[in-house]
Motif scaffolding. Structure first.
Motif, short mmCIF file in Angstrom:
data_model
loop_
_atom_site.label_atom_id
_atom_site.label_comp_id
_atom_site.label_asym_id
_atom_site.label_seq_id
_atom_site.Cartn_x
_atom_site.Cartn_y
_atom_site.Cartn_z
N ALA A 187 0.84 -1.20 0.00
CA ALA A 187 0.00 0.00 0.00
C ALA A 187 0.88 1.25 0.00
O ALA A 187 0.66 2.18 -0.79
CB ALA A 187 -0.93 0.00 1.21
N ARG B 271 2.40 2.25 -3.25
CA ARG B 271 1.50 2.74 -4.29
C ARG B 271 0.97 4.15 -4.00
O ARG B 271 0.16 4.67 -4.75
CB ARG B 271 0.31 1.77 -4.45
N ALA C 213 -10.11 7.32 0.92
CA ALA C 213 -9.22 6.83 -0.14
C ALA C 213 -7.80 6.60 0.35
O ALA C 213 -6.93 6.21 -0.42
CB ALA C 213 -9.19 7.82 -1.31
N ASP D 200 -4.51 5.11 1.26
CA ASP D 200 -4.08 3.77 0.84
C ASP D 200 -3.60 2.89 1.99
O ASP D 200 -3.72 1.67 1.92
CB ASP D 200 -2.97 3.90 -0.21
N PHE E 254 -2.30 -5.95 -1.19
CA PHE E 254 -3.01 -4.69 -1.44
C PHE E 254 -3.12 -4.48 -2.93
O PHE E 254 -2.19 -4.81 -3.68
CB PHE E 254 -2.23 -3.54 -0.80
N LYS F 272 -4.85 -1.58 -5.97
CA LYS F 272 -5.39 -0.23 -6.12
C LYS F 272 -5.69 0.06 -7.57
O LYS F 272 -4.95 -0.37 -8.46
CB LYS F 272 -4.33 0.75 -5.58
N GLY G 164 -6.55 3.43 -10.00
CA GLY G 164 -6.70 4.88 -10.10
C GLY G 164 -6.77 5.29 -11.55
O GLY G 164 -6.79 4.42 -12.44
N SER H 52 -6.72 6.80 -5.14
CA SER H 52 -7.43 5.56 -5.42
C SER H 52 -8.88 5.83 -5.80
O SER H 52 -9.61 6.49 -5.07
CB SER H 52 -7.39 4.64 -4.20
N ASN I 248 -9.65 0.80 -3.68
CA ASN I 248 -8.51 -0.02 -3.27
C ASN I 248 -8.97 -1.15 -2.37
O ASN I 248 -10.10 -1.13 -1.87
CB ASN I 248 -7.38 0.82 -2.64
N SER J 55 -12.35 3.85 -0.61
CA SER J 55 -12.95 4.70 -1.65
C SER J 55 -14.33 4.23 -2.10
O SER J 55 -14.78 4.61 -3.17
CB SER J 55 -12.07 4.79 -2.90
N ARG K 260 -17.08 1.56 -9.47
CA ARG K 260 -16.33 1.23 -8.25
C ARG K 260 -16.68 -0.16 -7.73
O ARG K 260 -15.81 -0.89 -7.25
CB ARG K 260 -16.63 2.26 -7.16
N LEU L 34 -10.36 -6.10 -8.45
CA LEU L 34 -9.11 -5.90 -7.70
C LEU L 34 -8.90 -7.03 -6.69
O LEU L 34 -7.80 -7.59 -6.58
CB LEU L 34 -9.17 -4.58 -6.93
#
Lengths: 157, 293
Positions: free
Chosen positions: B96, B99, B121, B123, B182, B184, B186, B194, B197, B219, B270, B277
């Motif tokens: 995390a 990133r 958001a 991370d 983790f 993410k 974006g 993010s 994430n 997020s 999302r 993800l």
């Protein structure tokens, strides 16, 4: 109200004492008070990397550093790389590889690359790309920039 | 243009806590400044006094002691992503941190700032949640410990009182048979906030089944959220590496997140993003874990 502060910092080997308002950034002090115009202000919010300098050995976006935070810091800007009026090997590699188009991102790119090579003299291509991921080139000349860093790396011990 | 502020640099923790008590809600702490300086420029900081923590060296550490990883609030994202201790005993947090923003942001920004800002958001937050981290909150009168999941009360809001400072995070060191990761998404690879994430922690049993799972999404709600139903789905997975089964388990996330449409993405995007993800990161982590065994 303590809104004017005296800040001591060492920039490119020279000790400076600057009296500045708390609202000003390191990028502004470098450009306006010290006359070091090589550090560019692009987005002015930490997203483009044009204002990158090396502070205490690490690359930072100087538009996000309040000048008062630089108290006691050792800072290198693009003007600090040349020796005896000659470009540093990294700068020379940028010239030779044609890694400069409009030139606005170049000082930041060079400083990010310099910070990388100081810690890791022989980075992989992926490591170079990661080290430069915080620097935007809107001419999109990234391949030649990576090639220039690789060239400078080959010249290092 | 930044408004003029009264500025105080704290040189050690004791001084930081004294300044916090003295100025209370009139002050705002400044740590790495990567978020705060942008907010100052945008006129979003209502406080008129800054207490600068960037010179408080004693808050910048990572250490492991008797099976517990301790991370100082002043540790930078670069510190965390490079730390062998965090890589080995809390990989989700190292990933995390690696990133966040770009190198310059990671060199300045701190984990304490990332958490205290309480952005949905942020991370490092889902990583700390799945690692079962506890936040040490200190004031002049003492230290209290708050599980990270109970720290946030809304977007930008937390249980932190005006005279208090986040000083440390600690979590059980992960060991053999435990994995965390983790992921993410974006608008681009780097230098991005993010859109969504995910972090997860799995403990794998001898029969290759997941016997314990913690999953958190960022997020996609007013705060980072745990996904208990999705965790149950992962604990029911068959002990074989099947993309379809993992993707099916991850699908439960659709029901557990409550995102909004905003300038970064739509709610539906999302929801689909967190499923993808989670499935991709879980498949990759389980594949490498089983391959090693």
């Amino acid at each position: 109200m303590i809104s004017e502060i005296r800040v001591a910092m060492k920039v490119n080997g020279t000790e400076y004492h600057v009296t500045t308002q708390t609202s000003r950034t390191l990028a502004e002090v470098l450009r306006e008070d010290l006359g070091l115009l090589g550090t560019k202000i692009g987005c002015n919010k930490g997203e483009c990397g044009a204002c990158t300098v090396i502070m205490n050995g690490r690359s930072v976006t100087s538009c996000l550093v309040l000048a008062v935070q630089a108290e006691g810091a050792i800072i290198t800007t693009i003007e600090g790389l040349a020796e005896g009026g000659k470009p540093s090997p990294l700068e020379q590699a940028f010239v030779e590889e044609g890694a400069v188009q409009c030139g606005f991102c170049t000082p930041g790119m060079v400083m990010s690359a310099e910070a990388l090579l100081a810690l890791n003299p022989h980075p992989s291509e992926a490591e170079i790309e990661t080290a430069l991921e915080g620097n935007l080139c809107r001419c999109t000349g990234y391949r030649k920039i990576v090639a220039a860093v690789q060239k400078a790396s080959r010249g290092r011990e | 243009m930044i408004k003029e502020l009264e500025y105080h640099a704290a040189h050690d923790l004791k001084e930081a806590l004294e300044l916090a008590e003295q100025f209370g809600p009139r002050k705002r702490f400044l740590s790495g400044g990567t978020d705060m300086t942008v907010r100052l420029k945008e006129g979003l900081v209502k406080e008129d006094i800054i207490v600068d923590l960037s010179h408080v060296a004693e808050l910048r550490f990572v250490r492991e002691e008797s099976g517990v990883v301790h991370v100082g609030a002043g540790a930078t994202h670069a510190d965390l992503s490079a730390s062998p201790i965090v890589r080995q005993h809390g990989l989700a947090l190292a990933l995390a941190a690696s990133r966040v923003g770009g190198p310059q942001i990671r060199n300045m920004g701190t984990i304490g700032g990332n958490v205290a800002n309480a952005s949905p958001a942020g991370d490092t937050i889902p990583a700390l949640i799945v690692l079962d981290a506890v936040v040490s909150i200190t004031s002049r009168t003492g230290t209290r410990e708050v599980p990270i999941i109970d720290f946030f009360t809304g977007p930008g809001r937390s249980v932190l009182a005006a005279e208090e400072l986040v000083t440390e995070f600690h979590f059980p060191a992960t060991g053999p048979g435990e994995l965390s990761a983790f992921g993410k998404l974006g608008a681009r690879q780097a230098m991005t906030i993010s859109t969504a994430n995910v972090a997860f922690y799995f403990r794998i049993g001898g029969d290759r089944r997941i016997v314990e799972a913690r999953i958190a999404f960022g997020s996609v709600a007013p705060t980072v959220v745990r996904a208990h139903k999705t965790e149950q789905m992962f604990c029911q997975l068959p002990p074989l590496l099947s993309w379809d089964a993992i993707r099916g388990a991850a699908q439960m996330a659709w029901k557990e997140v409550a995102p909004i449409d905003d300038l970064r993405a739509t709610a539906v995007y999302r929801k689909e993003a967190v499923v993808g993800l989670l499935a991709e990161a879980a498949y990759e982590a389980l594949a490498s874990c089983w391959h090693e065994r």
